[in-house]
Design an enzyme around this catalytic site. Structure first.
Site, short mmCIF file in Angstrom:
data_model
loop_
_atom_site.label_atom_id
_atom_site.label_comp_id
_atom_site.label_asym_id
_atom_site.label_seq_id
_atom_site.Cartn_x
_atom_site.Cartn_y
_atom_site.Cartn_z
N GLY A 28 7.44 161.27 45.89
CA GLY A 28 6.41 160.43 45.30
C GLY A 28 5.47 159.89 46.35
O GLY A 28 5.35 160.46 47.44
N CYS A 29 4.79 158.80 46.04
CA CYS A 29 3.81 158.21 46.95
C CYS A 29 4.36 158.08 48.37
O CYS A 29 5.35 157.39 48.59
CB CYS A 29 3.38 156.84 46.43
SG CYS A 29 2.26 155.96 47.53
N PHE A 30 3.73 158.76 49.32
CA PHE A 30 4.32 158.84 50.65
C PHE A 30 4.27 157.53 51.43
O PHE A 30 4.98 157.37 52.40
CB PHE A 30 3.75 159.99 51.47
CG PHE A 30 2.24 160.15 51.52
CD1 PHE A 30 1.36 159.11 51.26
CD2 PHE A 30 1.71 161.38 51.87
CE1 PHE A 30 -0.01 159.29 51.33
CE2 PHE A 30 0.33 161.56 51.95
CZ PHE A 30 -0.53 160.52 51.69
N TRP A 31 3.46 156.56 50.99
CA TRP A 31 3.45 155.27 51.67
C TRP A 31 4.84 154.63 51.66
O TRP A 31 5.35 154.21 52.69
CB TRP A 31 2.48 154.32 50.99
CG TRP A 31 1.04 154.67 51.11
CD1 TRP A 31 0.47 155.59 51.95
CD2 TRP A 31 -0.03 154.11 50.35
NE1 TRP A 31 -0.88 155.62 51.77
CE2 TRP A 31 -1.23 154.73 50.80
CE3 TRP A 31 -0.10 153.15 49.35
CZ2 TRP A 31 -2.48 154.40 50.26
CZ3 TRP A 31 -1.34 152.83 48.81
CH2 TRP A 31 -2.52 153.45 49.27
#
Length: 200
Positions: free
Chosen positions: A40-43
């Site tokens: 998912g969102c790599f942050w």
């Protein structure tokens, strides 16, 4: 409201032209190994790995794109769903202190691997769950840990893809260490550490 503003900033910033990352990766010590995962969102993925393993043998964690067929993809292109890339995190670690198995068990604790092309409110193929292995040994561990996590933790519903690691592309500079630089920035609500028993 803060999440909406952060997501707006993310989309707005990505509309600028693609520039190569100038944030240089940390030097790779001799004997270090590489692991690449998409969750998912790599942050949030990068942030959780650094937070949990930063003093346990993790040398570096970078966010970028993998699994697609477009040269030098930008965030805007990846978000279009037309490049085939996943948002991913590449981990450089000391195998004498931190095992590939530990990294993958953490991977299955910190996101939901049962939602196809989705994590929380983030939808699209770029948010798929994936393990991109760098050797036959990593592939064997990935398949074993996935089978056990599927049976013991996720009720047979895991949809994580397990593929050889192809070309890696660093994400733009503003994505690197995003949540360190922006402590109140957007974090996918599916990114948290589940309190599962140890795998048998």
């Amino acid at each position: 409201m803060a999440q909406l503003l952060s997501r707006f900033f993310r989309t707005f910033t990505s509309s600028t032209s693609r520039m190569a990352s100038t944030t240089a990766p940390a030097p790779i010590p001799e004997g270090a190994e590489r692991a690449t995962v998409a969750a998912g969102c790599f942050w949030g993925v990068e942030h959780l790995y650094r937070k949990h393993f930063g003093d346990k043998g993790l040398y570096d964690a970078r966010v970028g794109y993998i699994g697609g067929d477009t040269e030098s993809p930008s965030y805007k292109l990846v978000c279009s769903g037309n490049t085939g890339h996943a948002e991913a995190t590449q981990l450089i670690y000391d195998p004498a202190r931190l095992s590939y198995r530990q990294l993958l068990e953490f991977f299955y604790r910190m996101h939901d691997p049962t939602t196809l092309n989705q994590q929380g409110p983030d939808r699209g193929t770029q948010y798929r769950s994936g393990i991109f292995y760098h050797s036959p040994e990593q592939e064997a561990v990935a398949r074993e840990v996935t089978q056990k996590a599927n049976e013991q933790w996720w009720g047979g519903k895991i949809v994580t893809e397990i593929l050889p690691a192809g070309q890696w592309w660093d994400a733009e500079d503003y994505h690197q260490l995003y949540l360190t630089k922006n402590p109140h920035g957007y974090e996918c609500p599916s990114h948290f550490l589940r309190n599962f028993p140890d795998l048998k």
